[in-house]
Write a protein that holds these residues in place. Structure first.
Motif, PDB file in Angstrom:
ATOM      1  N   UNK A  40       0.835  -1.208   0.000  1.00 32.96           N
ATOM      2  CA  UNK A  40       0.000   0.000   0.000  1.00 32.96           C
ATOM      3  C   UNK A  40       0.865   1.251   0.000  1.00 32.96           C
ATOM      4  N   UNK A  41       1.878   1.276   0.892  1.00 27.94           N
ATOM      5  CA  UNK A  41       2.776   2.435   0.948  1.00 27.94           C
ATOM      6  C   UNK A  41       3.541   2.584  -0.356  1.00 27.94           C
ATOM      7  N   UNK A  42       3.953   1.473  -0.947  1.00 23.89           N
ATOM      8  CA  UNK A  42       4.723   1.524  -2.203  1.00 23.89           C
ATOM      9  C   UNK A  42       3.883   2.114  -3.331  1.00 23.89           C
ATOM     10  N   UNK A  43       2.631   1.707  -3.401  1.00 16.73           N
ATOM     11  CA  UNK A  43       1.761   2.208  -4.484  1.00 16.73           C
ATOM     12  C   UNK A  43       1.254   3.611  -4.208  1.00 16.73           C
ATOM     13  N   UNK A  44       1.204   4.006  -2.921  1.00 15.29           N
ATOM     14  CA  UNK A  44       0.777   5.377  -2.615  1.00 15.29           C
ATOM     15  C   UNK A  44       1.706   6.397  -3.244  1.00 15.29           C
ATOM     16  N   UNK A  45       3.003   6.021  -3.403  1.00 12.03           N
ATOM     17  CA  UNK A  45       3.970   6.946  -4.009  1.00 12.03           C
ATOM     18  C   UNK A  45       3.716   7.145  -5.492  1.00 12.03           C
ATOM     19  N   UNK A  46       3.057   6.164  -6.143  1.00 12.61           N
ATOM     20  CA  UNK A  46       2.784   6.260  -7.581  1.00 12.61           C
ATOM     21  C   UNK A  46       1.329   6.596  -7.870  1.00 12.61           C
ATOM     22  N   UNK A  47       0.598   6.970  -6.819  1.00 10.07           N
ATOM     23  CA  UNK A  47      -0.838   7.205  -7.002  1.00 10.07           C
ATOM     24  C   UNK A  47      -1.112   8.335  -7.967  1.00 10.07           C
ATOM     25  N   UNK A  48      -0.228   9.364  -7.967  1.00 12.33           N
ATOM     26  CA  UNK A  48      -0.454  10.519  -8.853  1.00 12.33           C
ATOM     27  C   UNK A  48      -0.248  10.167 -10.320  1.00 12.33           C
ATOM     28  N   UNK A  49       0.507   9.075 -10.592  1.00  9.21           N
ATOM     29  CA  UNK A  49       0.725   8.666 -11.978  1.00  9.21           C
ATOM     30  C   UNK A  49      -0.459   7.879 -12.529  1.00  9.21           C
ATOM     31  N   UNK A  50      -1.179   7.205 -11.634  1.00  7.07           N
ATOM     32  CA  UNK A  50      -2.288   6.388 -12.076  1.00  7.07           C
ATOM     33  C   UNK A  50      -1.849   5.038 -12.610  1.00  7.07           C
ATOM     34  N   UNK A  51      -0.552   4.704 -12.535  1.00  2.00           N
ATOM     35  CA  UNK A  51      -0.005   3.428 -12.996  1.00  2.00           C
ATOM     36  C   UNK A  51       0.734   2.790 -11.835  1.00  2.00           C
ATOM     37  N   UNK A  52       0.438   1.522 -11.535  1.00  2.00           N
ATOM     38  CA  UNK A  52       0.977   0.845 -10.371  1.00  2.00           C
ATOM     39  C   UNK A  52       1.780  -0.359 -10.824  1.00  2.00           C
ATOM     40  N   UNK A  53       3.007  -0.481 -10.295  1.00  2.00           N
ATOM     41  CA  UNK A  53       3.996  -1.440 -10.783  1.00  2.00           C
ATOM     42  C   UNK A  53       4.303  -2.450  -9.694  1.00  2.00           C
ATOM     43  N   UNK A  54       4.497  -3.708 -10.111  1.00  2.00           N
ATOM     44  CA  UNK A  54       4.954  -4.746  -9.179  1.00  2.00           C
ATOM     45  C   UNK A  54       6.436  -4.506  -8.905  1.00  2.00           C
ATOM     46  N   UNK A  55       6.880  -4.426  -7.637  1.00  2.00           N
ATOM     47  CA  UNK A  55       8.292  -4.156  -7.333  1.00  2.00           C
ATOM     48  C   UNK A  55       9.241  -5.238  -7.831  1.00  2.00           C
ATOM     49  N   UNK A  56       8.726  -6.452  -8.114  1.00  2.00           N
ATOM     50  CA  UNK A  56       9.601  -7.543  -8.530  1.00  2.00           C
ATOM     51  C   UNK A  56       9.634  -7.717 -10.042  1.00  2.00           C
ATOM     52  N   UNK A  57       8.481  -7.991 -10.656  1.00  2.00           N
ATOM     53  CA  UNK A  57       8.466  -8.251 -12.110  1.00  2.00           C
ATOM     54  C   UNK A  57       8.204  -7.000 -12.936  1.00  2.00           C
ATOM     55  N   UNK A  58       7.906  -5.875 -12.283  1.00  2.00           N
ATOM     56  CA  UNK A  58       7.666  -4.574 -12.953  1.00  2.00           C
ATOM     57  C   UNK A  58       6.450  -4.579 -13.865  1.00  2.00           C
ATOM     58  N   UNK A  59       5.517  -5.492 -13.648  1.00  2.00           N
ATOM     59  CA  UNK A  59       4.286  -5.485 -14.429  1.00  2.00           C
ATOM     60  C   UNK A  59       3.413  -4.306 -14.011  1.00  2.00           C
ATOM     61  N   UNK A  60       2.792  -3.647 -15.007  1.00  2.00           N
ATOM     62  CA  UNK A  60       1.982  -2.457 -14.746  1.00  2.00           C
ATOM     63  C   UNK A  60       0.522  -2.839 -14.544  1.00  2.00           C
ATOM     64  N   UNK A  61      -0.147  -2.084 -13.639  1.00  2.00           N
ATOM     65  CA  UNK A  61      -1.577  -2.269 -13.419  1.00  2.00           C
ATOM     66  C   UNK A  61      -2.249  -0.907 -13.419  1.00  2.00           C
ATOM     67  N   UNK A  62      -3.384  -0.817 -14.089  1.00  2.00           N
ATOM     68  CA  UNK A  62      -4.173   0.413 -14.074  1.00  2.00           C
ATOM     69  C   UNK A  62      -5.611   0.042 -14.388  1.00  2.00           C
TER      70      UNK A  62
END
Length: 403
Positions: A40-62
């Motif tokens: 949750x904390x990791x994705x909160x940093x990218x919330x303004x981008x609207x694109x959320x990334x897996x820290x391991x495989x770097x797959x994008x979710x939106x």
């Protein structure tokens, strides 16, 4: 039958973000698991981008995926903790100091990793050798801090005393003996008091920064919503305008067909009249040629009696009927129609140009870009007519219609 044993490793249950045993594990759509709070904390940093990334495989979710607790993994981690395998694994792997770690000053041979440093002893201790500081009354007044390689930096190089005072005048840490010489009369406080004040200031700065971040995130969200609304509205307007212009084109095509049929009808009528006149002329020509043949034959008769008798019985040549004047210039025949078509073209161009000017003016005054930026004149310049274009439109509208 003996059951095969399973060897569990602590690293199998570590969160890739905090590197500790997972707490309240959740699994994201790509299959990787994390602590619920960590991801949750990791994705909160990218919330303004609207694109959320897996820290391991770097797959994008939106958009941002919803998190659900991984019940099976949570049960396994809980059993792992209860059976004591975590502690056994940690004790089996001796915590030796690596290149970047602080070494224990008491250990002999290969040194263990230090966990605490004493500001009084000016030494660092591992888990085993730090125990006397907790158990013995002799070390009760010693101050333990996290293991640090910079213990010497906490000692005054001039007096070999602990730096426990902060000089606000010179903005540096000093010892008590420094207060009697070069820092005498300066604005000084205990280092701990200064630290508390600085921490309060940092807390205020952090709170202010968080408020600014929240404000910007809110503005960013509003802009994203405005962009979405603008895109949706523009798409709807384009589809509606396409439908209107398609209907206009269909109407023009229908009028073109009607004019073509009118010309064909005029052509058919004119040709029919011309053919009737031509048939009448052909009949008159035949009669005239027949009369001419009789005269030619009579002119070669040698019998005077027969010649005179035939002359008396001759019929008068047929009288030519009055015929309308015939013209072969099609422009003269269809001139009125073409003049009307040309007038319609000029009228339609004037209406279209006036309509387009009105459309551009409406688009300029109702521009959505003013919602996105205060400087709408620069952003929306693409929707305006240039002064040259507007002049050309007005000049076309000013042309007199062809008569």
């Amino acid at each position: 039958m003996a059951q095969a044993g399973v060897v569990l490793d602590k690293d199998q249950f570590n969160c890739p973000i905090c590197l500790d045993v997972m707490k309240d594990p959740v699994t994201i759509p790509c299959g990787h698991s994390y602590c619920c709070e960590c991801i949750q904390d990791y994705w909160d940093q990218d919330d303004y981008l609207g694109i959320f990334v897996c820290p391991q495989c770097r797959q994008n979710f939106s958009p941002r995926p919803a998190l659900a607790r991984n019940t099976m993994l949570a049960d396994v981690v809980e059993k792992f903790k209860k059976t004591g395998l975590q502690e056994d694994t940690m004790s089996a792997n001796q915590s030796f100091a690596e290149a970047d770690d602080v070494e224990c000053d008491v250990c002999t041979g290969r040194k263990n990793k230090a966990v605490k440093s004493c500001l009084v002893c000016l030494a660092s201790y591992c888990d085993v050798h730090v125990q006397p500081h907790y158990e013995s009354a002799a070390f009760k007044k010693h101050k333990l801090v996290s293991a640090s390689k910079k213990l010497q930096e906490t000692i005054c190089p001039r007096h070999d005393k602990l730096l426990e005072v902060y000089c606000r005048t010179d903005k540096q840490c000093i010892c008590y003996l420094c207060l009697t010489d070069e820092h005498k009369g300066h604005d000084t406080v205990l280092a701990e008091a200064e630290i508390q004040q600085k921490q309060r200031q940092l807390g205020d700065m952090k709170q202010s920064s968080q408020l600014k971040i929240q404000l910007r995130e809110k503005e960013a969200q509003e802009l994203r919503q405005a962009i979405f609304s603008l895109t949706r509205s523009a798409r709807a307007a384009s589809e509606e305008s396409d439908a209107v212009f398609t209907e206009l084109i269909r109407s023009i095509e229908l009028k073109r067909f009607e004019v073509r049929e009118l010309i064909k009808a005029q052509e058919k009528t004119a040709i029919s009249q011309a053919e009737q006149l031509l048939d009448k002329i052909q009949k008159e020509i035949t009669e005239l040629k027949k009369s001419e043949a009789e005269l030619e034959k009579l002119s070669h008769t040698e019998d005077h009696v027969h010649f005179l008798q035939s002359c008396q019985s001759l019929r008068a040549p047929p009288v030519l009927s009055a015929l309308p004047s015939v013209t072969v210039d099609p422009n003269l025949t269809f001139g009125p129609v073409m003049t009307a078509v040309s007038d319609f073209k000029v009228l339609l161009q004037e209406v279209c140009q006036g309509g387009f000017v009105n459309i551009y003016e409406k688009g300029r005054h109702k521009c959505w870009c003013s919602y996105l930026t205060n400087n709408s004149s620069s952003v929306c310049s693409g929707t305006k007519l240039s002064s040259g274009s507007r002049s050309r439109h007005l000049q076309r509208r000013a042309h007199p219609r062809r008569k």
